[in-house]
Design a protein around this motif. Structure first.
Motif, PDB file in Angstrom:
ATOM      1  N   GLU A   1      26.824  -3.838 -25.764  1.00  0.00           N
ATOM      2  CA  GLU A   1      25.613  -2.853 -26.146  1.00  0.00           C
ATOM      3  C   GLU A   1      24.610  -3.109 -25.327  1.00  0.00           C
ATOM      4  O   GLU A   1      24.304  -4.303 -25.178  1.00  0.00           O
ATOM      5  N   ARG A   2      23.916  -2.161 -25.305  1.00  0.00           N
ATOM      6  CA  ARG A   2      22.626  -2.311 -24.253  1.00  0.00           C
ATOM      7  C   ARG A   2      21.368  -1.461 -25.106  1.00  0.00           C
ATOM      8  O   ARG A   2      21.520  -0.095 -25.613  1.00  0.00           O
ATOM      9  N   SER A   3      20.130  -1.990 -25.031  1.00  0.00           N
ATOM     10  CA  SER A   3      18.889  -1.332 -25.553  1.00  0.00           C
ATOM     11  C   SER A   3      18.487  -0.308 -24.535  1.00  0.00           C
ATOM     12  O   SER A   3      18.630  -0.652 -23.133  1.00  0.00           O
ATOM     13  N   ALA A   4      17.659   0.520 -25.101  1.00  0.00           N
ATOM     14  CA  ALA A   4      16.907   1.556 -24.129  1.00  0.00           C
ATOM     15  C   ALA A   4      15.770   0.808 -23.420  1.00  0.00           C
ATOM     16  O   ALA A   4      14.972  -0.110 -23.795  1.00  0.00           O
ATOM     17  N   MET A   5      15.473   1.575 -22.215  1.00  0.00           N
ATOM     18  CA  MET A   5      14.220   1.109 -21.606  1.00  0.00           C
ATOM     19  C   MET A   5      13.411   2.518 -21.215  1.00  0.00           C
ATOM     20  O   MET A   5      14.305   3.603 -20.762  1.00  0.00           O
ATOM     21  N   HIS A   6      12.469   2.787 -21.705  1.00  0.00           N
ATOM     22  CA  HIS A   6      11.629   4.122 -21.823  1.00  0.00           C
ATOM     23  C   HIS A   6      10.633   4.044 -20.231  1.00  0.00           C
ATOM     24  O   HIS A   6      10.501   3.338 -19.657  1.00  0.00           O
ATOM     25  N   GLY A   7      10.245   5.647 -20.152  1.00  0.00           N
ATOM     26  CA  GLY A   7       9.438   5.649 -19.042  1.00  0.00           C
ATOM     27  C   GLY A   7       8.335   4.751 -19.026  1.00  0.00           C
ATOM     28  O   GLY A   7       7.492   4.071 -18.085  1.00  0.00           O
ATOM     29  N   ARG A   8       7.764   4.761 -20.282  1.00  0.00           N
ATOM     30  CA  ARG A   8       6.398   4.005 -20.739  1.00  0.00           C
ATOM     31  C   ARG A   8       6.446   2.440 -20.367  1.00  0.00           C
ATOM     32  O   ARG A   8       5.694   1.756 -20.320  1.00  0.00           O
ATOM     33  N   ASP A   9       7.775   2.085 -20.236  1.00  0.00           N
ATOM     34  CA  ASP A   9       7.981   0.679 -20.101  1.00  0.00           C
ATOM     35  C   ASP A   9       7.756   0.062 -18.639  1.00  0.00           C
ATOM     36  O   ASP A   9       7.969  -1.042 -18.400  1.00  0.00           O
ATOM     37  N   ARG A  10       7.618   1.021 -17.557  1.00  0.00           N
ATOM     38  CA  ARG A  10       7.636   0.614 -16.270  1.00  0.00           C
ATOM     39  C   ARG A  10       6.285   1.410 -15.807  1.00  0.00           C
ATOM     40  O   ARG A  10       6.035   2.544 -16.069  1.00  0.00           O
ATOM     41  N   GLU A  11       5.426   0.741 -15.024  1.00  0.00           N
ATOM     42  CA  GLU A  11       4.261   1.106 -14.495  1.00  0.00           C
ATOM     43  C   GLU A  11       4.188   2.539 -13.632  1.00  0.00           C
ATOM     44  O   GLU A  11       3.520   3.274 -14.041  1.00  0.00           O
ATOM     45  N   ILE A  12       5.306   2.485 -12.827  1.00  0.00           N
ATOM     46  CA  ILE A  12       5.468   3.869 -12.064  1.00  0.00           C
ATOM     47  C   ILE A  12       5.953   4.977 -12.839  1.00  0.00           C
ATOM     48  O   ILE A  12       5.517   6.275 -12.459  1.00  0.00           O
ATOM     49  N   THR A  13       6.309   5.020 -14.056  1.00  0.00           N
ATOM     50  CA  THR A  13       6.650   6.027 -14.827  1.00  0.00           C
ATOM     51  C   THR A  13       5.925   6.130 -16.138  1.00  0.00           C
ATOM     52  O   THR A  13       6.185   7.202 -16.918  1.00  0.00           O
ATOM     53  N   ALA A  14       4.888   5.398 -16.305  1.00  0.00           N
ATOM     54  CA  ALA A  14       3.987   5.462 -17.761  1.00  0.00           C
ATOM     55  C   ALA A  14       3.199   6.381 -17.411  1.00  0.00           C
ATOM     56  O   ALA A  14       2.624   6.983 -18.696  1.00  0.00           O
ATOM     57  N   SER A  15       2.853   6.884 -16.448  1.00  0.00           N
ATOM     58  CA  SER A  15       1.417   8.016 -16.316  1.00  0.00           C
ATOM     59  C   SER A  15       1.934   8.899 -15.032  1.00  0.00           C
ATOM     60  O   SER A  15       2.283   8.443 -14.118  1.00  0.00           O
ATOM     61  N   PRO A  16       1.493  10.092 -15.223  1.00  0.00           N
ATOM     62  CA  PRO A  16       1.763  10.930 -14.147  1.00  0.00           C
ATOM     63  C   PRO A  16       0.703  10.802 -13.316  1.00  0.00           C
ATOM     64  O   PRO A  16       0.553  11.459 -12.003  1.00  0.00           O
ATOM     65  N   ASP A  17      -0.423  10.040 -13.569  1.00  0.00           N
ATOM     66  CA  ASP A  17      -1.615  10.050 -12.537  1.00  0.00           C
ATOM     67  C   ASP A  17      -1.312   8.878 -11.361  1.00  0.00           C
ATOM     68  O   ASP A  17      -1.346   7.573 -11.706  1.00  0.00           O
ATOM     69  N   TYR A  18      -0.726   9.307 -10.486  1.00  0.00           N
ATOM     70  CA  TYR A  18      -0.225   8.357  -9.155  1.00  0.00           C
ATOM     71  C   TYR A  18      -1.153   8.002  -8.238  1.00  0.00           C
ATOM     72  O   TYR A  18      -1.238   7.732  -7.255  1.00  0.00           O
ATOM     73  N   ARG A  19      -2.498   8.348  -8.487  1.00  0.00           N
ATOM     74  CA  ARG A  19      -3.553   7.935  -7.610  1.00  0.00           C
ATOM     75  C   ARG A  19      -3.651   6.393  -7.241  1.00  0.00           C
ATOM     76  O   ARG A  19      -3.957   5.919  -6.201  1.00  0.00           O
ATOM     77  N   ARG A  20      -3.109   5.801  -8.409  1.00  0.00           N
ATOM     78  CA  ARG A  20      -3.171   4.224  -8.343  1.00  0.00           C
ATOM     79  C   ARG A  20      -2.132   3.826  -7.201  1.00  0.00           C
ATOM     80  O   ARG A  20      -2.358   2.689  -6.963  1.00  0.00           O
ATOM     81  N   PHE A  21      -1.242   4.638  -7.294  1.00  0.00           N
ATOM     82  CA  PHE A  21      -0.124   4.262  -6.005  1.00  0.00           C
ATOM     83  C   PHE A  21      -0.400   4.990  -4.748  1.00  0.00           C
ATOM     84  O   PHE A  21       0.420   5.127  -3.868  1.00  0.00           O
ATOM     85  N   GLY A  22      -1.400   5.819  -4.756  1.00  0.00           N
ATOM     86  CA  GLY A  22      -1.639   6.491  -3.402  1.00  0.00           C
ATOM     87  C   GLY A  22      -1.149   7.957  -3.405  1.00  0.00           C
ATOM     88  O   GLY A  22      -1.268   8.680  -2.189  1.00  0.00           O
TER      89      GLY A  22
ATOM     90  N   PRO B   1      -0.884  11.874  -6.001  1.00  0.00           N
ATOM     91  CA  PRO B   1      -1.922  12.519  -6.720  1.00  0.00           C
ATOM     92  C   PRO B   1      -1.750  12.410  -8.160  1.00  0.00           C
ATOM     93  O   PRO B   1      -0.780  11.772  -8.776  1.00  0.00           O
ATOM     94  N   ASN B   2      -2.751  13.343  -8.888  1.00  0.00           N
ATOM     95  CA  ASN B   2      -2.370  13.027 -10.378  1.00  0.00           C
ATOM     96  C   ASN B   2      -1.602  14.413 -10.656  1.00  0.00           C
ATOM     97  O   ASN B   2      -2.144  15.552 -10.728  1.00  0.00           O
ATOM     98  N   LEU B   3      -0.308  14.045 -11.326  1.00  0.00           N
ATOM     99  CA  LEU B   3       0.648  15.195 -11.710  1.00  0.00           C
ATOM    100  C   LEU B   3       0.491  15.505 -12.962  1.00  0.00           C
ATOM    101  O   LEU B   3       1.677  15.946 -13.430  1.00  0.00           O
ATOM    102  N   GLY B   4      -0.155  15.109 -13.730  1.00  0.00           N
ATOM    103  CA  GLY B   4      -0.243  15.371 -15.213  1.00  0.00           C
ATOM    104  C   GLY B   4      -0.364  16.851 -15.475  1.00  0.00           C
ATOM    105  O   GLY B   4      -0.869  17.571 -14.917  1.00  0.00           O
ATOM    106  N   SER B   5       0.305  17.316 -16.490  1.00  0.00           N
ATOM    107  CA  SER B   5       0.490  18.789 -17.077  1.00  0.00           C
ATOM    108  C   SER B   5      -0.210  18.635 -18.306  1.00  0.00           C
ATOM    109  O   SER B   5      -0.056  17.890 -19.128  1.00  0.00           O
ATOM    110  N   PRO B   6      -0.980  19.744 -18.395  1.00  0.00           N
ATOM    111  CA  PRO B   6      -1.677  19.969 -19.786  1.00  0.00           C
ATOM    112  C   PRO B   6      -0.561  20.318 -20.719  1.00  0.00           C
ATOM    113  O   PRO B   6      -0.896  20.249 -22.134  1.00  0.00           O
ATOM    114  N   PHE B   7       0.708  20.827 -20.573  1.00  0.00           N
ATOM    115  CA  PHE B   7       1.861  20.802 -21.659  1.00  0.00           C
ATOM    116  C   PHE B   7       2.343  19.661 -22.136  1.00  0.00           C
ATOM    117  O   PHE B   7       2.583  19.654 -23.253  1.00  0.00           O
ATOM    118  N   PHE B   8       1.749  18.630 -21.590  1.00  0.00           N
ATOM    119  CA  PHE B   8       2.092  17.126 -22.016  1.00  0.00           C
ATOM    120  C   PHE B   8       0.977  16.403 -22.444  1.00  0.00           C
ATOM    121  O   PHE B   8       0.762  15.052 -22.513  1.00  0.00           O
TER     122      PHE B   8
END
Length: 867
Positions: A220-241, A243-250
């Motif tokens: 059995e394996r436990s889940a890992m969510h997008g929020r558990d890794r910095e690269i997938t925790a936020s759509p604001d990728y300016r910290r990685f060089g 753009p900010n790809l955040g959507s108002p729908f979310f």
């Protein structure tokens, strides 16, 4: 092909097979003189599993370039699934992720999913399992890695030997069936925010004419969510060089937009719900500070990118030798795989909130977008699949020949169930309700309603059950057909009948009947230093005819050459054809009609709502392939166990089956004749689009070329045995069209949105060290070469992953202690030791899912006890 042509071709093939059999019978006496009884017994009495050939001598002498990964290499890798292990080998150029496809596959040299035939113990199985029927491949999750003895990878088309689906290669997974006593293994593997536990038990028994083995496992394996890794925790990728790809729908909290003009009391048409808002007793003035602003977010952070899973499995194998030499054999693989997936959260997408809403502070209708806080856990899906595959058969001798007959019944059952989709009527009522107890409150930074209200709204359950069956009967005879001056001409002749069915909202079935033959002819030979005979030049050939009940017949062939100018050197080459039939899902999936917006380029870019059709196409034809290899193997006797292999290869795939998107068809209307239906022309312009036919279609050609190279060495020294190894796949060409009749697109080291590409270089380097029988140390490095991101000129790749492990034979380490410790071993290791995490990519996930490891450093421990 017409019916008469099909019949003639089958008659010609049957005639050839009969001629071969006649020649075989005429040469039985001569062949008996050529081989001793012990040599024949060694070949006849045991099963022969050779990937790339059904002939026994091909196990050590083959024109095919087959890469074999033994159990020691598999265990040293630290991987816990078949797909994860295959992703570490150079010829498998891209990962196949459960979060992308539900199931897992193997992709050889960038070819699309489903281009590789999966064998279990040398026998065909389901071409496509029901859970991944829309994607068209066999789900490797149905085969637990703990049960695997070895994996053979043939990265070239081989339909002449194995039939359809062997378009870009074959992977033969050989399960463990040779146990001496009993064995138990406990394992744990952990990374940040996720871990895996597994246990396996195995036992074997052999006495006189009977041999039995059994193995079972649970993990059995436990889940890992997008929020558990910095690269997938936020759509604001300016910290990685990026753009900010955040959507108002979310957005969290939500956003408010006016129906027309500015929002009442504000100088902007939209505003963000203030962070920390109670949502009760609000006035327009409470939005003054956030007027003209929006909260943004992404669905990726909520999703489980590594799904929680459970796996159980059992494998039984046995044989019984009769007094007359005939061996009866049977095996059964049964496995169950389950996943729990957290999906994108429920969200509002410009939904109207009437003035009657109990919490609406604007006194007029407004529109709202954002995550429905409090309902996130309701959006999920579950997947389960039960796979059972019994095999029975017999093998024996017929004069100088041997024969084998087997029958298998492969059964696949499961369902993909989606929970938490909105009930449109209840959602509309909650948004309009004037009762605070039943109203949805999108103006709060927190749960938008009580749990009972949210559960009643997001209550839609959509099951997608499936079941598939495959029944296959295979029989063949093989042996010395003719005595040539240089040795014996070996031959195989056989037949195969397969019936498969699929039910997934529809019922479809097909029957395939096949006739196959294979020859191996030594043309030149000479005496060696030991008084024996060494082949100098050998030719091989294979042909197969497959007749399908739903689309017709297909004939494939393969030819090979082996040249041994000196004993340590083998020069070899192959050329052959292959094919992949349309899957039952490709042909028979029900048509689905839905409305979608499209931009019409021939009507000045107007946006229209069109009806799009997707589903199966019964007029599809097979995808075809042609491959060739040329290489050498050098194994000098005076250098110990040194092996060097170099193979240049080419692969061409034509008439691929694709499911094009509606907008893509509209943008390339001239290349899809008849697929865009328009109304009457108006004002001299083409008429408005009415429907777009997006059903499956044959189109596309891929051209690939490259070199596979490997060297491995077993070096014995006073400090112990060292086993250095290097392997690499270097691609020199990969291009193909994205549209029917369109220009070729360069896909070599260039990431593509359709996922059909490959890095130029993928390589591994490893070093094993065994100072004695009590210690095994292993180091490995995996490399992915540099390639262009989905949006040039950004580059990715040029990354190394380091793995390491050490295994201790506890009893031997303690000087042969008595009791249980004497048969106990402990392995401790790590994958991605340097914790290399993905950089930003313009893939919608924020990183390239095909070439990067999102999990990061993983530590594992495995304890094994044998008796």
């Amino acid at each position: 092909m017409s019916g008469s042509q099909t019949g003639d071709s089958w008659q010609r093939m049957g005639g050839r097979a009969a001629a071969v059999c006649t020649a075989c019978g005429a040469q039985l006496a001569a062949a008996q003189l050529e081989r001793t009884g012990s040599e024949l017994a060694a070949q006849r009495l045991e099963p022969v599993q050779v990937t790339g050939s059904r002939l026994p001598r091909a196990a050590v002498q083959s024109a095919q370039d087959v890469h074999t990964y033994e159990r020691e290499r598999i265990e040293r890798s630290g991987q816990t699934s078949v797909a994860d292990f295959l992703a570490t080998v150079p010829e498998a150029s891209l990962n196949s992720l459960e979060s992308t496809f539900i199931g897992t596959s193997v992709r050889l040299r960038g070819a699309r999913e489903g281009s590789t035939l999966i064998l279990i113990n040398g026998r065909r199985t389901h071409a496509v399992t029901g859970g991944v029927a829309p994607f068209g491949f066999f789900d490797l999750n149905t085969i637990p890695l703990s049960m695997v003895e070895r994996i053979d990878v043939l990265p070239s088309g081989s339909s002449a030997i194995y039939g359809g689906e062997a378009l870009a290669g074959v992977v033969n997974i050989v399960l463990r069936s040779e146990f001496h006593g009993a064995e138990a293994t406990l394992g744990y593997k952990g990374a940040k925010n996720t871990d895996e536990k597994n246990v396996s038990l195995g036992a074997g028994w052999k006495r006189d004419a009977v041999r039995l083995s059994i193995m079972g496992l649970y993990s059995e394996r436990s889940a890992m969510h997008g929020r558990d890794r910095e690269i997938t925790a936020s759509p604001d990728y300016r910290r990685f060089g990026g753009p900010n790809l955040g959507s108002p729908f979310f957005g969290t909290p939500a956003n408010v937009v006016s129906v027309s003009g500015n929002l009442p009391g504000l100088n902007a048409s939209f505003a963000a719900v203030p962070v920390g808002s109670s949502g009760i007793g609000l006035r327009p003035a409470d939005f003054a500070a956030t007027a003209g602003m929006q909260n943004t977010g992404s669905f990726t952070s909520y999703q489980s990118l590594v799904p929680a899973s459970r796996r159980t499995g059992v494998f039984l194998a046995g044989d019984y030798r009769l007094a007359n030499g005939i061996v009866l054999f049977a095996e059964m693989l049964a496995s169950r795989y389950e996943e729990d997936v957290t999906n994108a959260p429920p969200f509002l997408q410009l939904n109207t909130v009437p003035a009657t809403n109990a919490f609406n502070p604007f006194g007029t209708d407004v529109r709202v977008s954002g995550v429905v806080q409090g309902a996130e856990p309701l959006s999920r899906s579950s997947f389960h699949e039960a796979f059972v595959r019994p095999v029975v058969g017999a093998r024996g001798e017929l004069g100088n020949w041997n024969w084998e007959f087997s029958a298998l019944a492969s059964r696949d059952r499961g369902s993909f169930d989606v929970y938490g989709r909105p009930d449109a009527a209840r959602l509309g009522s909650a948004l309009a309700s004037s009762d605070p107890r039943t109203a949805l409150n999108p103006f709060v930074d927190g749960p938008m309603a009580g749990s009972d209200v949210l559960a009643s709204i997001y209550s839609t359950f959509t099951p997608a059950p499936f079941k598939g069956d495959a029944r296959l009967v295979n029989g063949f005879v093989r042996g010395p057909a003719l005595r040539l001056p240089a040795g014996m001409l070996d031959a195989v002749v056989g037949v195969e009948v397969e019936k498969s069915t699929l039910a997934r909202g529809f019922d479809a079935e097909r029957t395939a009947k096949s006739l196959f033959a294979e020859l191996r002819a030594p043309l030149l030979a000479r005496s060696d230093e030991r008084g024996g005979r060494r082949e100098l030049l050998t030719l091989t050939g294979a042909a197969r005819g497959d007749r399908y009940s739903d689309f017709g017949s297909k004939t494939t062939w393969q030819a090979g050459m082996e040249l041994r100018p000196v004993e340590p050197l083998v020069l070899r080459g192959t050329v052959g054809t292959a094919f992949k039939p349309p899957t039952l899902y490709n042909l028979a999936a029900p048509l689905v009609r839905f409305s979608q917006s499209a931009v019409d380029p021939v009507r000045n870019g107007e946006t229209v709502i069109v009806q799009q059709i997707q589903g199966g196409n019964p007029a599809l034809q097979p995808t075809t392939g042609r491959s060739a290899t040329l290489g050498l193997v050098w194994s000098p006797q005076n250098a110990g166990a040194l092996n060097l292999s170099l193979t240049a290869w080419t692969l061409r795939i034509d008439n691929a089956i694709n499911l094009p998107g509606g907008q893509f068809i509209v943008d390339n209307e001239s290349l899809y004749p008849g697929r865009v239906v328009r109304g009457p022309s108006t004002g001299g312009q083409p008429g408005p689009i009415v429907t777009v036919d997006g059903t499956y279609i044959n189109f596309g050609a891929m051209r690939q070329e490259g070199i596979d190279a490997s060297v491995d060495w077993n070096v014995k020294t006073t400090a112990g045995v060292f086993t250095p190894a290097i392997a690499a796949t270097y691609m020199t060409k990969f291009n193909g069209a994205s549209t029917p009749g369109g220009a070729d697109v360069d896909r070599l080291s260039r990431a593509k949105a359709d996922g059909i590409f490959a890095p130029r270089l993928k390589a591994t380097a490893s070093l094993g060290w065994k100072p004695d029988d009590a210690l095994d140390v292993y180091l490995a490095a995996r490399h992915v070469g540099r390639y262009t991101d989905y949006t040039p000129p950004r580059t990715l790749g040029n990354v190394w992953y380091l793995d390491a492990s050490i295994e201790v034979a506890v009893g031997r380490m303690l000087g042969g202690a008595a009791g249980m410790l004497s048969a106990m071993s402990l392995r401790v290791g790590a994958t991605n030791l340097a914790d290399k995490l993905p950089p930003y990519s313009t893939h919608f996930r924020g990183y390239d899912v095909y070439n990067y490891d999102l999990v990061g450093r993983t530590i594992y421990v495995r304890l094994r006890l044998q008796t």
